[in-house]
Design an enzyme around this catalytic site. Structure first.
Site, PDB file in Angstrom:
ATOM      1  N   LYS A 173       0.847  -1.208   0.000  1.00 40.75           N
ATOM      2  CA  LYS A 173       0.000   0.000   0.000  1.00 40.75           C
ATOM      3  C   LYS A 173       0.873   1.246   0.000  1.00 40.75           C
ATOM      4  O   LYS A 173       1.830   1.320  -0.760  1.00 40.75           O
ATOM      5  CB  LYS A 173      -0.974  -0.059   1.187  1.00 40.75           C
ATOM      6  CG  LYS A 173      -1.861  -1.290   1.124  1.00 40.75           C
ATOM      7  CD  LYS A 173      -2.660  -1.545   2.366  1.00 40.75           C
ATOM      8  CE  LYS A 173      -1.871  -2.253   3.431  1.00 40.75           C
ATOM      9  NZ  LYS A 173      -2.654  -2.785   4.525  1.00 40.75           N
ATOM     10  N   ASP A 211      -5.442  -7.433   9.519  1.00 39.22           N
ATOM     11  CA  ASP A 211      -6.731  -6.730   9.662  1.00 39.22           C
ATOM     12  C   ASP A 211      -7.910  -7.626   9.289  1.00 39.22           C
ATOM     13  O   ASP A 211      -9.017  -7.464   9.798  1.00 39.22           O
ATOM     14  CB  ASP A 211      -6.746  -5.422   8.851  1.00 39.22           C
ATOM     15  CG  ASP A 211      -6.217  -5.564   7.431  1.00 39.22           C
ATOM     16  OD1 ASP A 211      -5.942  -6.701   7.003  1.00 39.22           O
ATOM     17  OD2 ASP A 211      -6.082  -4.527   6.746  1.00 39.22           O
TER      18      ASP A 211
END
Ligand code: GLC
Length: 463
Positions: A173, A211
């Site tokens: 990311k 996550d």
């Protein structure tokens, strides 16, 4: 599947010649039924490789298929305070969960990371985390004689060695730290806490999770049928509850429980070329200019770090071909990264006859648009978003086939799913076709990734 589902909007273009040219640019963004089924087949093959005991096979797969070591959900008799940390998206979060008669009360606070930290040494990020925990403890006026169990949601591909320990394989990311690869995120966190001379209330880091696992834990607290934890935020990934007997990668299997949580790390699905059959030039360009070139093929097709850029590239192409904005565009439109994903969700907020959100976005990009331009921009945002929702649904369908239950809830956290007004609808539309035998529900598990960190701390510190 219908070709160019958003055709109605494209039909707003009066000239046949222009419409044909527009369709020629956009048609590769439309998935056929065959494409969707091929995505599912290819993913199943990649799972077989990833789940194999042979290292040779595993190397052929882009999926991690990691055993998370999370083997239990909340029992309902938890008591006291737990902390969760959530690192991986746009914001770093500290979460406190206090259990009161089986109910979880959650407080979440955001501590933004600067762009500078994201591309500097990892120590800088971890110092920021340690300082933020201290701030949180003070702001929350926490006190405790014993160490507070903490679950660290660290959402980057890592090889999990135990519930607590793992090894970071790559940053993804918007993170491009210069150090940290090959290291254990929990060791890095504990070292940062030591560097600042400890915390005013001691913590006991009991788990590192992704996550997705956090979202699954938090999702199953909201809905007992939740079996998939999915992230559609800056990046994308999913974990799910698999039968332990199907986890073949470990020679001795997993004997501690019948059901286990597997983290797919599907963001990198397609890196070995297995999804090239529907990759467009726009996808290739997004990859070429991204932080992590030649990797994370799957998540680059729809997640928040990339969706806006994909749309921008399509608009640039249409402009350069003289099909949009009278062939002129604006300096802003031509700048990489000038169209964030939030603009796509904004455009998608316009109803069938509405244009106000789209007009606002076009103004922010200094673009002068006529009615046809507005219709075309809406069509592009719709097509790119719908393709994204469809590829993610095809992958979910594969997991649902593994789970093989009549009713399954998918818990989703992440900015794209949360803010995009149509992503949910696009996903449901396809899932109903792909898994007709399963009653699928999709729920938003807001801040589930961090809350789930605290939940895992509660489960992991059970004596
Ligand atoms: C990226 C990360 C992955 C994470 C996902 C969602 O794909 O590599 O670990 O779960 O983003 O944040």
């Amino acid at each position: 599947m219908e070709p160019l589902t958003k055709k109605a909007r494209i039909e707003g273009i009066t000239s046949n010649d222009k419409r044909d040219k527009v369709i020629a640019v956009l048609e590769n963004l439309v998935l056929s039924d065959g494409d969707v089924h091929r995505i599912m087949e290819v993913m199943e093959q990649q799972i077989d490789f990833a789940n194999s005991q042979q290292e040779e096979d595993r190397k052929r797969s882009d999926l991690f298929w990691e055993f998370t070591y999370v083997q239990g959900l909340l029992k309902g008799d938890e008591k006291g305070d737990y902390l969760g940390l959530d690192l991986g998206g746009t914001n770093f979060r500290v979460v406190r969960v206090t259990f009161n008669e089986g109910k979880a009360e959650t407080t979440t606070k955001y501590y933004n990371l600067s762009q500078e930290l994201l591309s500097g040494p990892a120590e800088g990020v971890f110092d920021h985390i340690a300082n933020s925990i201290e701030k949180f403890i003070n702001e929350e006026k926490m006190s405790s004689d014993t160490a507070i169990p903490l679950g660290f949601t660290f959402s980057f591909p890592s090889i999990q060695k135990s519930l607590k320990h793992s090894v970071l394989i790559t940053w993804t990311k918007s993170f491009k730290c210069t150090t940290g690869l090959g290291e254990d995120p929990v060791d890095m966190l504990e070292a940062a806490i030591q560097r600042r001379g400890g915390l005013s209330v001691p913590v006991d880091v009991v788990a590192r999770i992704s996550d997705t696992t956090g979202t699954l834990m938090a999702g199953s607290y909201l809905d007992k049928s939740c079996r998939i934890g999915l992230i559609i935020g800056s990046g994308s990934n999913a974990c799910f509850v698999e039968q332990a007997k199907n986890f073949k990668k470990f020679e001795d299997g997993v004997k501690t429980s019948n059901q286990i949580v597997v983290n797919t790390e599907w963001g990198a699905f397609g890196d070995n070329g297995c999804l090239d059959f529907f990759k467009t030039d726009f996808d290739k360009e997004v990859d070429r200019t991204s932080n992590h070139v030649n990797s994370f093929t799957f998540e680059k097709m729809f997640s928040g770090c990339y969706l806006g850029e994909l749309v921008r590239l399509v608009l640039v192409k249409l402009t350069n071909e003289g099909l949009l904005f009278k062939g002129e565009g604006s300096t802003k439109l031509m700048e990489m990264g000038s169209l964030p994903t939030s603009y796509v969700t904004e455009v998608e907020s316009d109803g069938p006859e509405e244009t106000s959100h789209t007009t606002g976005v076009l103004q922010s990009l200094d673009l002068t648009a006529d009615t046809e331009d507005i219709a075309l921009v809406q069509a592009v945002c719709g097509l790119v978003s719908q393709r994204g929702a469809y590829v993610v649904s095809a992958a979910c369908a594969v997991l649902l086939n593994h789970i093989d239950l009549p009713e399954v809830t998918i818990g989703i956290d992440g900015s794209v799913y949360e803010h995009h007004p149509r992503f949910h609808g696009y996903m449901m539309e396809l899932l109903e076709k792909l898994v007709p035998g399963t009653k699928v529900k999709i729920i938003l598990v807001k801040d589930g990734s961090g809350q789930g960190g605290a939940f895992v701390a509660a489960v992991g510190s059970r004596s």
